[in-house]
Every structure is written in structure tokens, then in C-alpha cells.
Write an enzyme that holds these catalytic residues in place. Structure first.
Site, PDB file in Angstrom:
ATOM      1  N   ASP A  41       1.962   0.567   2.016  1.00 42.77           N
ATOM      2  CA  ASP A  41       2.062  -0.822   2.490  1.00 42.77           C
ATOM      3  C   ASP A  41       2.196  -1.873   1.380  1.00 42.77           C
ATOM      4  O   ASP A  41       1.471  -1.808   0.376  1.00 42.77           O
ATOM      5  CB  ASP A  41       0.796  -1.216   3.253  1.00 42.77           C
ATOM      6  CG  ASP A  41       0.345  -0.188   4.258  1.00 42.77           C
ATOM      7  OD1 ASP A  41       1.065   0.787   4.489  1.00 42.77           O
ATOM      8  OD2 ASP A  41      -0.754  -0.369   4.815  1.00 42.77           O
ATOM      9  N   ARG A 159      -9.528  -2.375   9.835  1.00 43.51           N
ATOM     10  CA  ARG A 159      -8.950  -2.564   8.490  1.00 43.51           C
ATOM     11  C   ARG A 159      -7.782  -3.551   8.472  1.00 43.51           C
ATOM     12  O   ARG A 159      -7.320  -4.006   9.484  1.00 43.51           O
ATOM     13  CB  ARG A 159      -8.489  -1.221   7.924  1.00 43.51           C
ATOM     14  CG  ARG A 159      -7.503  -0.464   8.785  1.00 43.51           C
ATOM     15  CD  ARG A 159      -7.120   0.865   8.106  1.00 43.51           C
ATOM     16  NE  ARG A 159      -6.339   1.712   8.991  1.00 43.51           N
ATOM     17  CZ  ARG A 159      -6.835   2.672   9.772  1.00 43.51           C
ATOM     18  NH1 ARG A 159      -8.141   2.908   9.798  1.00 43.51           N
ATOM     19  NH2 ARG A 159      -6.038   3.389  10.545  1.00 43.51           N
TER      20      ARG A 159
HETATM   21  C1  FRU Z   1      -0.868   1.664   7.070  1.00 45.38           C
HETATM   22  C2  FRU Z   1      -2.224   2.093   6.541  1.00 45.38           C
HETATM   23  C3  FRU Z   1      -3.232   0.962   6.655  1.00 45.38           C
HETATM   24  C4  FRU Z   1      -4.210   1.290   5.577  1.00 45.38           C
HETATM   25  C5  FRU Z   1      -3.318   1.843   4.502  1.00 45.38           C
HETATM   26  C6  FRU Z   1      -3.920   2.927   3.667  1.00 45.38           C
HETATM   27  O1  FRU Z   1       0.166   2.409   6.513  1.00 45.38           O
HETATM   28  O2  FRU Z   1      -2.691   3.239   7.202  1.00 45.38           O
HETATM   29  O3  FRU Z   1      -3.821   0.836   7.931  1.00 45.38           O
HETATM   30  O4  FRU Z   1      -4.914   0.177   5.154  1.00 45.38           O
HETATM   31  O5  FRU Z   1      -2.176   2.348   5.155  1.00 45.38           O
HETATM   32  O6  FRU Z   1      -3.077   3.274   2.624  1.00 45.38           O
END
Ligand code: FRU
Length: 469
Positions: A41, A159
Site C-alpha cells: 500500500d 487498521r
Molecule cells: C492492505 C493491507 C492493509 C494493511 C497492510 C499491511 O493491502 O492489508 O490493511 O495495513 O496491507 O501491509
């Protein structure tokens, strides 16, 4: 501050891995990608103190979803980026299973990160802390620790805080899963970024007129654009439909109105933001001149990602190009930012039947097509776009089974703008009404060829490289 135990390992991984990744013919020339390891991300996208900052979920130690750090690039012009000190590493008790996604704000001149500290336990459960970090004089970040524990009524899947300022207060949207395993977006409010009050669920599965819409909503982002409030979200587990939500996980948007007095978000139905094979966890920010930009991860979790051939070269995934958003007729449109036009070399053109168009070198290419269908675009025999009067179909073979797979966009396409960069293709339909973003792994040098007897007007440019400097 205690010396980092992870940093020496990260340094070695980067020094060893970077030459191999940058030599890979699939490594992008004008998109952001990890110099080694896994990128996912975009995080903390912000304009602060005259520069743009883009952070990213990064495992510098390998191509698995582990050891999530925040990498950091900055840029003055949204084209030329430079590496900045690694911002966050998962070294504290409250973020030891990963410094997960989040956002950045300018708090009275101090660049401040709000991220999720993820903690996994041996029995398979997890908890999550929403945490703060502030920039120090060396350009790195000092962690201030958690400011929010798990809210009551939700599982450990809470999150991806996205924080913004409205009036005199801070607001946050947060992805969550309730105890019935339904994906939700929570709204929070704070005066100081340290103390937060939950203002309730503003959207989610079986909420606000939506039916069953998945078990977890990740990476929410909420912003106003041309008088409409948009909520972008990544619902996991929504039902696949014949022509949309085909990926392992999809990205959706809701348009409506957020009332800051009642904390209610009234919205319409869920739309898919990108109809391609790879697009997830986008994040937006405002530019210095007031444009709303979006960047996404050109990848999808839990699909075939580990079968991508770049894993053998020690790196995986890239970002999308930066896109400008606009609202038109209540819908969200996306187009490549105008800055990208400066990468164009001399224009070439063609007009006539598609099958008579010259083959184009597709390695670093921008192509604009005007037509009404009756043709197909073949990207190096690896990705095929069929353009009919009533829609588009993108076809590619599964990297695991070899079976053909399809993604579609329904509607009358009249104009396509396509960006090809080594191992990615982004197709912008009707000046941003639709987008299809996909990775593909052709043999290089890759060519784009047209077939069919539809009439087409083509303009195309080879693109200059624009790497991290
Ligand atoms: C989305 C995700 C988020 C998390 C991150 C972990 O791709 O799963 O929800 O914060 O990636 O890398």
C-alpha cells in the site's frame, strides 16, 4: 533511543538486492517500485513544507508479506522522487508484527504519521494499535507510541487510519471488522491527535443501505470533491459478480454527504474504482494547487501475486501512476496527472482501419485512441484488449493455471488513454470514466499491435524514464 536491530539487516538486503531488481527488464521506468523486496500500500501521501511525501508498505527483506516497514520517497514535482530515511520499522512491542498502513498530517508544521501497529499472537489472534510518529531533524521519524487500543465490539482487524483536518478538529476513518465478521468503516474525532472519540460506523457491510458487503473493509479514505463526499474503501469478501469485483479483493467508492454534526454519511451504492487485474489500497491527497490526487498499489493480496516472475529477481509490485480525481455527474473520474505529459517524446500518429496501424514499441509508451470499437489491442501476446461498441474486455492467462482470465468494463468507450511501462498497463476510458490497471510480464522488447476493421485515430509517444534519483 535504542539502536535498531533490524536496520543492519535491511541495509544488507538493499545493497545486495537493488542491482538485480534495477536490471530486471520488468522493472518500471516511470512508476515507483521497491528497490528490493515487496511493496504494497501507498501510505502517508501528503504535500508538506514544499515537497510531496509518499510512504509505502515495504518488506525490504523478501517478497513475502512480512516485516512491514514504511519506506519513504519525496518529490518537489510529483515526477522526480528521491529516497528518504526509512520511516518506520516494526521493532516495538505494539507494532512488532508490522507497521501497517496509515496516513500523514501536518500538525502545526510537524510531519506526523498515524499508522497501525499490528500484533499477532501464537494462537492466530491479533490486536492492533493506532500509533503516532513525528519527523525529527534528520528526516527520520520518532515513534510516540499508541494513541488508540482496539475499540470494543470489533475483532483484532482494525487498521489503516486516514486522518484529515476539518474546521478545528482532526477526523479519522478506520477500517474494521465487527464481532459478526462484517467489514465497517469507523469515524473518529480528536482535538490533538492523541485523544480520540469514536463517532460510530459510517459505512460497511449491512450498513447505510448496503447489503452483505464483505468481512473486512481495509484502507478507507474520505474526502470532499466538487461538493460531494467520497469514501474509497477496500471491502474484502464481497461477492464476485459476472462483470465486476472479479479480483481476490476489490476497491470500491461511495458518493454521498458526511454531516459533521450528526456524524452520518448518507451515500449511494458501491461502485468499483478500477476494473483491471491489479489495483488495491489507494490513497489520496491534496496538491499545493488544490487537486485531489490518488495513487494505488498495482497489486492485490491473496491472489496469484507470488507467481509473478519478478520474485525470482528479488522484488515484487509497483505503484500505479499518480492520478487526478474529479467528480462528474456524481461519479469519480481518474486521469493521469498532467505532469506525466512532460515524459513524452515526439508524438506520432495514425488514422484508418485498426489493422493497418503500425506496431508500437510498448516498453515505455503512452497511446491515445479515438474510435468506437471493432478492434483489438495485443500487448506482446500477453495481454489482449478487445474493444467492442458496448464495452472492453481485457484477457490474460493465469500465471498459475495458464487459463485465460477476463476483466470487463461495460459502456460505450470512445476514447482510451493507455500507459505502458515495462510490466504494467493502465487503461483510462473516456477521459477517466473507467480505469483498468494490470501487470503483465511480456518478453521484451514488447510490442503493441492493433487488429480489426474498426476506424481509429491514434496518437502515441515513447516515454522518457523517470526513476527515483
Ligand atoms: C492492505 C493491507 C492493509 C494493511 C497492510 C499491511 O493491502 O492489508 O490493511 O495495513 O496491507 O501491509
Amino acid at each position: 533511543m535504542a539502536a535498531s536491530t533490524l536496520l543492519p539487516t535491511v541495509l544488507t538486503a538493499v545493497m545486495r538486492g537493488q542491482p538485480r531488481a534495477l536490471r530486471d527488464p520488468h522493472y518500471p521506468a516511470c512508476h515507483l517500485a521497491p528497490v528490493t523486496g515487496l511493496l504494497n500500500d501507498p501510505n502517508g501521501f501528503i504535500h508538506h513544507d514544499g515537497r510531496y511525501h509518499l510512504f509505502y508498505q515495504w518488506n525490504p527483506l523478501g517478497c513475502q508479506h512480512q516485516h512491514k516497514c514504511w519506506g519513504h520517497w519525496s518529490s518537489a514535482d510529483l515526477l522526480h522522487w528521491q529516497h528518504e530515511p526509512l520511516a518506520l520499522m516494526p521493532e516495538e512491542s505494539y507494532d512488532r508484527s508490522g507497521c501497517y498502513s496509515g496516513s500523514a498530517v501536518d500538525n502545526q508544521g510537524v510531519l506526523t504519521l498515524i499508522y497501525t501497529g499490528n500484533v499477532k499472537f501464537d494462537d492466530g489472534t491479533r490486536t492492533a494499535w493506532q500509533c503516532l510518529a513525528v519527523q525529527n531533524s534528520e528526516g527520520g521519524f520518532d515513534k510516540l507510541g499508541p494513541v488508540m487500543a482496539l475499540p470494543e465490539g470489533y475483532t483484532g482487524h482494525v487498521r489503516d487510519p486516514k486522518v484529515w483536518r476539518h474546521g478545528e478538529r482532526w477526523y479519522m476513518v478506520l477500517g474494521a471488522q465487527d464481532l459478526q465478521r462484517r467489514g465497517k468503516v469507523l469515524l473518529w474525532q480528536s482535538d490533538d491527535l492523541h485523544h480520540w472519540q469514536c463517532r460510530g460506523e459510517i459505512a460497511g457491510s449491512e450498513c447505510g443501505g448496503l447489503g452483505e458487503a464483505g468481512y473486512m473493509w481495509e484502507c478507507p479514505d474520505l474526502f470532499a470533491l466538487d461538493g460531494t463526499t467520497f469514501l474509497i474503501c477496500c471491502p474484502q469478501g464481497i461477492a464476485r459478480e459476472p462483470t465486476r469485483f472479479r479480483n481476490a479483493h476489490s476497491v470500491g467508492w461511495l458518493a454521498g454527504d458526511l454531516c459533521y454534526q450528526t456524524h452520518r454519511f448518507t451515500h449511494g451504492s458501491l461502485h468499483e474504482l478500477d476494473a483491471g487485474f491489479e489495483f488495491y489500497a489507494p490513497q489520496t491527497t491534496l496538491t499545493a494547487d488544490g487537486r485531489r490526487l490518488l495513487v494505488g498499489w498495482m497489486g492485490v493480496p491473496d491472489g496469484e501475486e507470488m507467481a509473478q516472475p519478478t520474485v525470482a529477481q528479488g522484488w515484487i509490485h509497483q505503484m500505479t501512476c499518480l492520478r487526478e480525481l474529479r467528480a462528474q455527474d456524481g461519479r469519480l473520474y481518474q486521469q493521469p496527472i498532467a505532469e506525466l505529459q512532460t515524459l513524452r517524446n515526439d508524438a506520432r500518429q495514425f488514422q484508418g482501419r485498426a489493422e493497418n496501424a503500425p506496431p508500437m514499441d510498448a516498453q515505455q509508451l503512452e497511446v491515445m485512441l479515438e474510435g468506437a470499437g471493432g478492434m483489438a489491442l495485443n500487448f506482446a501476446d500477453t495481454l489482449l484488449l478487445t474493444w467492442e461498441a458496448d464495452g472492453l474486455q481485457l484477457a490474460r492467462r493465469s500465471l498459475l493455471s495458464g487459463e485465460w482470465e477476463y476483466r470487463t468494463w461495460q459502456g460505450a468507450a470512445r476514447h482510451l488513454q493507455i500507459l505502458c511501462d515495462r510490466s504494467s498497463v493502465e487503461i483510462f476510458i473516456n477521459h477517466g470514466e473507467g480505469v483498468m490497471s494490470s501487470r503483465y510480464f511480456p518478453r521484451h522488447p514488447a510490442q503493441l499491435t492493433l487488429s480489426g476493421d474498426g476506424e481509429v485515430a491514434v496518437r502515441y509517444w515513447s516515454l522518457r524514464s523517470c526513476m527515483v534519483e
